[in-house]
Design a protein around this motif. Structure first.
Motif, PDB file in Angstrom:
ATOM      1  N   ALA A   8       0.838  -1.190   0.000  1.00 22.87           N
ATOM      2  CA  ALA A   8       0.000   0.000   0.000  1.00 22.87           C
ATOM      3  C   ALA A   8       0.881   1.250   0.000  1.00 22.87           C
ATOM      4  CB  ALA A   8      -0.898  -0.023   1.224  1.00 22.87           C
ATOM      5  N   ALA A   9       2.023   1.141  -0.652  1.00 19.59           N
ATOM      6  CA  ALA A   9       3.135   2.052  -0.446  1.00 19.59           C
ATOM      7  C   ALA A   9       2.834   3.544  -0.247  1.00 19.59           C
ATOM      8  CB  ALA A   9       4.142   1.854  -1.545  1.00 19.59           C
ATOM      9  N   PRO A  10       2.439   4.306  -1.282  1.00 17.24           N
ATOM     10  CA  PRO A  10       2.458   5.754  -1.131  1.00 17.24           C
ATOM     11  C   PRO A  10       1.592   6.252   0.015  1.00 17.24           C
ATOM     12  CG  PRO A  10       2.077   5.131  -3.396  1.00 17.24           C
ATOM     13  CD  PRO A  10       1.928   3.899  -2.574  1.00 17.24           C
ATOM     14  N   VAL A  11       0.594   5.489   0.386  1.00 18.34           N
ATOM     15  CA  VAL A  11      -0.315   5.920   1.459  1.00 18.34           C
ATOM     16  C   VAL A  11       0.363   5.771   2.816  1.00 18.34           C
ATOM     17  CG1 VAL A  11      -2.710   5.845   2.185  1.00 18.34           C
ATOM     18  CG2 VAL A  11      -2.021   4.807   0.005  1.00 18.34           C
ATOM     19  N   ALA A  12       1.246   4.771   2.896  1.00 13.12           N
ATOM     20  CA  ALA A  12       1.857   4.469   4.186  1.00 13.12           C
ATOM     21  C   ALA A  12       2.646   5.670   4.699  1.00 13.12           C
ATOM     22  CB  ALA A  12       2.784   3.270   4.042  1.00 13.12           C
ATOM     23  N   GLU A  13       2.803   5.721   5.997  1.00  9.35           N
ATOM     24  CA  GLU A  13       3.469   6.866   6.598  1.00  9.35           C
ATOM     25  C   GLU A  13       4.962   6.613   6.673  1.00  9.35           C
ATOM     26  OE1 GLU A  13       3.155   9.190  10.712  1.00  9.35           O
ATOM     27  OE2 GLU A  13       1.276   8.371   9.949  1.00  9.35           O
ATOM     28  N   VAL A  14       5.756   7.622   6.315  1.00  4.01           N
ATOM     29  CA  VAL A  14       7.204   7.489   6.385  1.00  4.01           C
ATOM     30  C   VAL A  14       7.617   7.795   7.819  1.00  4.01           C
ATOM     31  CG1 VAL A  14       9.376   8.189   5.360  1.00  4.01           C
ATOM     32  CG2 VAL A  14       7.266   8.371   4.047  1.00  4.01           C
ATOM     33  N   PRO A  15       8.473   6.946   8.425  1.00  5.40           N
ATOM     34  CA  PRO A  15       8.836   7.146   9.826  1.00  5.40           C
ATOM     35  C   PRO A  15       9.313   8.560  10.164  1.00  5.40           C
ATOM     36  CG  PRO A  15       9.662   5.050   9.049  1.00  5.40           C
ATOM     37  CD  PRO A  15       9.038   5.720   7.872  1.00  5.40           C
ATOM     38  N   GLY A  16      10.086   9.179   9.355  1.00  5.87           N
ATOM     39  CA  GLY A  16      10.633  10.500   9.685  1.00  5.87           C
ATOM     40  C   GLY A  16       9.691  11.637   9.331  1.00  5.87           C
ATOM     41  N   GLY A  17       8.509  11.341   8.831  1.00  2.64           N
ATOM     42  CA  GLY A  17       7.582  12.378   8.398  1.00  2.64           C
ATOM     43  C   GLY A  17       7.864  12.775   6.965  1.00  2.64           C
TER      44      GLY A  17
END
Lengths: 302, 507
Positions: A8-17
């Motif tokens: 679900a890549a682009p929706v997922a949240e990146v750890p560093g914001g």
């Protein structure tokens, strides 16, 4: 993060914001029987510094080579969410990664054009732009104004990066005659002159003294804050990594063993194990990690 | 070192036996070299080839080598006095013998000439030069007791000389151009001088063309003569089969050669350095073999003859009488002279070479030129910057080949006859030698190297078989003194500050 999440890549949240810039899914790179990268997935954010760390031989540089078109991955999808559309980096071959997708990189062993001057190095980096302006040489040959203006602009951009890497004084010196630290900074300036959306730095602090490392931190922060581009950083120097990165990915033997904010990674038992060996060091305080880069280079991780 | 100069040098007692042994070994080496090269001469006699022996010459050469070696040993052992006495005496004797005809009149002069060691005046003058050098060195050693230069000092001195030459080079360019323009009107400019001038300029043009490929793009091309051949044959066949004039065929020949360059460039894109050199060498030979064997198209070993001479820009012909058209001498109201054509050819090749030069100087400052140089420096870095290495290399190959094609057409129209024999590997090697000796990427260096390598051997044709020896000697000397080429110097294509502002880090 499990494999199911990354679908679900682009929706997922990146750890560093931050906004997702790069999605790496199930990247695997095999050289014959050797698996250099084994099913690695992660996200890289725009306007953030993502550090990739791990002991020597963990597959960090191989990952960079896959991202920048020097290797073609065996399996996996690398998506760059460029403002002009999405690029599948694994399908772009060689120079096109830099030309079309605006991914720039530096090298672990510095690769400048040693017999050309500092300024010329930065002008060569703007080749494609200048090539169009020179009408693919025809207009330039007759010295048309279009080309002269484009060249003046290119020199301005070079001047801008020379000023920010403190190399202006040495603009007309042959790049090969620069001191080591200056060469490192010049390589970053050259990569920035391609006006990238993603900058991949392969051990930019290697061989720098503490003062130069400090200056490098300032430079990378400046690039992140002012130019809002994504930076991927391979680095062994933990004083650089822990201080400036927003997001850290840890690789060991080609696998991702940790992924998160610097604080989370620093306390991750898997990381401590990879860096300091099995159980006996597990009770060590996390501060040790800051100086653990030397342990990371110990011979047993070959 | 300078404190006690005299004591600083250890003057060992002379070991006469060792000295004689060393000189004998030298003489033996010279014998081994000379017995084949000098000892036997083949002569064309009716009905075959005869061999003439010249053992006396070999003996003289050996004796000279022996004496010369002893002189060198004495200089090395810091005993210059005997050399200082003997060398000037020898010089004086040689000079008297050489100038005997002018001094004593022809009769007694001719009698004295019999005592001369060799027949060829050029060789004799060479011997004089060696004795003079020995005498000067001995005199220098006598006055400067401490002067045994260390290796670093010698290198530093060579560097200073190189830098001086480079400074002079900035002035040398316009000076040489001026000399070339006025050359045909000089009193000494007879047909021979102009022919040599045309030949030198042809190689200058080829050198400048190859400089794009080798000097700028760093692609070591050993088959450059192939494109020269393609240009020559394109023009020759167009002119003889379809009656196309020189001026129409010239761009076409360049285009053909350029296309050949791009086509040959494709398969070798991935190769670098030595591998590229080997494959281009192979391609060069392939073109020659094709020209040799495709009899129906190229005439094979018979070549193509009757290639028309260039006209005066299509306006007038260079001949005594032109049935339907204008003759050059009539057009300008001059007396007919066959040298007009040579002068025209001279200016034509000068203009063509200058076009190549101006083009190269301009393109160096354009993105494509900088990309060539960057590619020479580091191909991987180029790819990381989004430079297309394939197209960049192919343009270098193509443009270099195109200029070779232009030069080839000129060659064909000048000779009037071409055959595959003119396009052997040795031609490629000579052109490459010009580029390498001149200093990679140096435009003026190519001119100097072409004059040295092409012009001097032509002037010294009297030397006959020693000519190639002199060629080799010139190459060895240049490689010893200036291994990076005569004028290896790279001028930046643009500067942030002017040329005069020197940054604090000296380069």
């Amino acid at each position: 993060m499990s494999a199911a999440d990354s679908f679900a890549a682009p929706v997922a949240e990146v750890p560093g914001g931050g906004q997702t810039l790069l999605t790496v899914e199930h990247l695997t790179m095999r050289f014959g029987g050797l698996v250099a990268i084994d099913d690695v997935s992660f996200l890289g954010a725009d306007g953030r510094i993502t550090a990739i760390i791990g002991p020597n031989g963990a597959g960090k540089t191989t990952l960079f080579n896959c991202l920048t078109g020097f290797y073609k991955p065996t399996v996996g999808r690398l998506t760059l969410h460029h403002p002009e559309g999405e690029f599948l980096l694994e399908r772009l071959e060689g120079y096109r990664t830099a030309q079309k997708a605006s991914v720039a990189r530096t090298f672990q062993n510095i690769r400048l054009f040693p017999r050309m001057t500092v300024l010329e190095n930065l002008i060569v980096a703007q080749h494609n732009k200048l090539m169009r302006a020179s009408g693919f040489t025809a207009a330039g040959l007759f010295g048309l104004k279009v080309y002269r203006d484009a060249e003046a602009k290119a020199v301005d951009l070079a001047r801008y990066w020379l000023d920010h890497t403190k190399l202006t004084e040495k603009a007309d010196v042959e790049a090969g005659n620069l001191p080591y630290g200056d060469q490192r900074r010049l390589e970053i300036a050259r990569a920035m002159c391609t006006e990238p959306v993603l900058l991949c730095l392969d051990e930019p602090a290697a061989g720098l003294n503490p003062r130069e490392s400090h200056d490098l931190n300032d430079l990378l922060r400046y690039i992140r804050n002012e130019h809002k581009i994504g930076i991927l950083l391979i680095e062994h120097d933990m004083s650089v990594v822990m201080e400036i990165s927003d997001h850290i990915i840890v690789l060991d033997y080609g696998r991702k063993i940790s992924d998160g904010t610097p604080k989370a990674v620093r306390n991750d038992p898997a990381v401590i194990r990879a860096y300091l060996g099995q159980e006996e060091h597990e009770e060590l305080p996390p501060e040790i990690m800051a100086g653990a880069d030397n342990a990371g280079r110990s011979p047993d991780d070959a | 070192m300078a404190v006690s100069a005299a004591e600083g040098i250890d003057i060992r007692p002379l070991n006469l036996a060792a000295m004689v042994r060393e000189a004998s070994i030298t003489a033996l080496v010279v014998f081994a070299l000379a017995i084949g090269l000098v000892g036997f001469e083949t002569l064309d006699v009716p009905g075959g080839v005869a061999i003439r022996t010249r053992f006396a010459d070999v003996a003289v050469v050996m004796a000279l080598a022996f004496v010369g070696r002893i002189a060198l040993i004495l200089l090395r052992e810091h005993r210059p006095r005997p050399v200082l006495i003997v060398a000037p005496i020898l010089t004086a004797i040689m000079l008297v013998l050489l100038l005997s005809e002018t001094i004593f009149g022809s009769e007694s002069g001719a009698a004295l000439k019999r005592f001369m060691p060799f027949h060829d005046p050029v060789v004799l003058w060479g011997v004089v030069a060696v004795t003079v050098i020995l005498a000067v060195r001995a005199a220098y050693a006598q006055t400067h007791v401490s002067s045994s230069l260390t290796l670093e000092e010698r290198d530093a001195r060579m560097d200073r000389i190189g830098a001086g030459v480079q400074r002079a080079a900035r002035l040398l360019g316009p000076l040489l151009l001026g000399a070339a323009i006025v050359l045909p009107f000089m009193p000494f400019a007879d047909r021979r001088v102009l022919d040599i001038g045309v030949l030198v300029l042809m190689y200058v043009m080829l050198g400048w063309g190859l400089n794009i490929v080798v000097g700028l793009a760093g692609l070591l091309d050993l088959g450059y003569v192939a494109f020269y051949a393609v240009g020559a044959y394109s023009f020759a066949l167009l002119a003889t089969q379809f009656d196309v004039s020189f001026w129409v065929a010239l761009p076409f020949a360049g285009l053909m050669a350029g296309t050949a360059g791009v086509l040959l460039g494709f398969p070798v894109l991935r190769l670098r350095g030595d591998y590229l050199a080997i494959v281009t060498l192979g391609f060069g030979e392939m073109i020659r073999v094709i020209l040799l064997n495709w009899y129906s198209f190229t005439g094979g070993p018979d070549g193509v003859s009757g290639i028309p001479r260039p006209s005066f820009f299509g306006l007038a012909e260079f001949s005594r009488s032109v049935p339907d058209g204008t003759a050059f001498h009539e057009m300008f109201g001059l007396e007919y002279a066959s040298i007009h054509r040579i002068i025209f050819l001279f200016y034509l090749i000068l203009a063509m070479a200058l076009v190549v030069n101006v083009f190269t100087m301009r393109i160096r400052k354009l993105p494509i030129g900088r990309a060539w140089e960057a590619l020479r420096e580091d191909e991987t870095a180029c790819r990381s910057l989004g430079i297309n290495p394939r197209n960049t290399k192919l343009t270098a190959f193509g443009i270099g080949a195109m200029f070779a094609g232009f030069a080839g057409s000129f060659f064909a129209t000048r000779q009037g006859f071409i055959s595959p024999e003119s396009f052997t590997f040795i031609e490629s090697a000579v052109i490459l030698a010009i580029v390498v000796l001149g200093g990679f990427g140096s435009q003026i260096g190519v001119v100097i190297a072409a004059v040295v390598l092409i012009g001097l051997p032509e002037f010294f044709r009297d030397l006959q078989q020693y000519r190639m020896l002199a060629f080799g000697m010139a190459m060895v000397l240049i490689m010893l003194w200036r291994p990076a080429g005569l004028l290896a110097h790279r001028e930046p294509t643009l500067r942030l500050f002017g040329r005069d502002k020197k940054p604090e880090t000296n380069s």
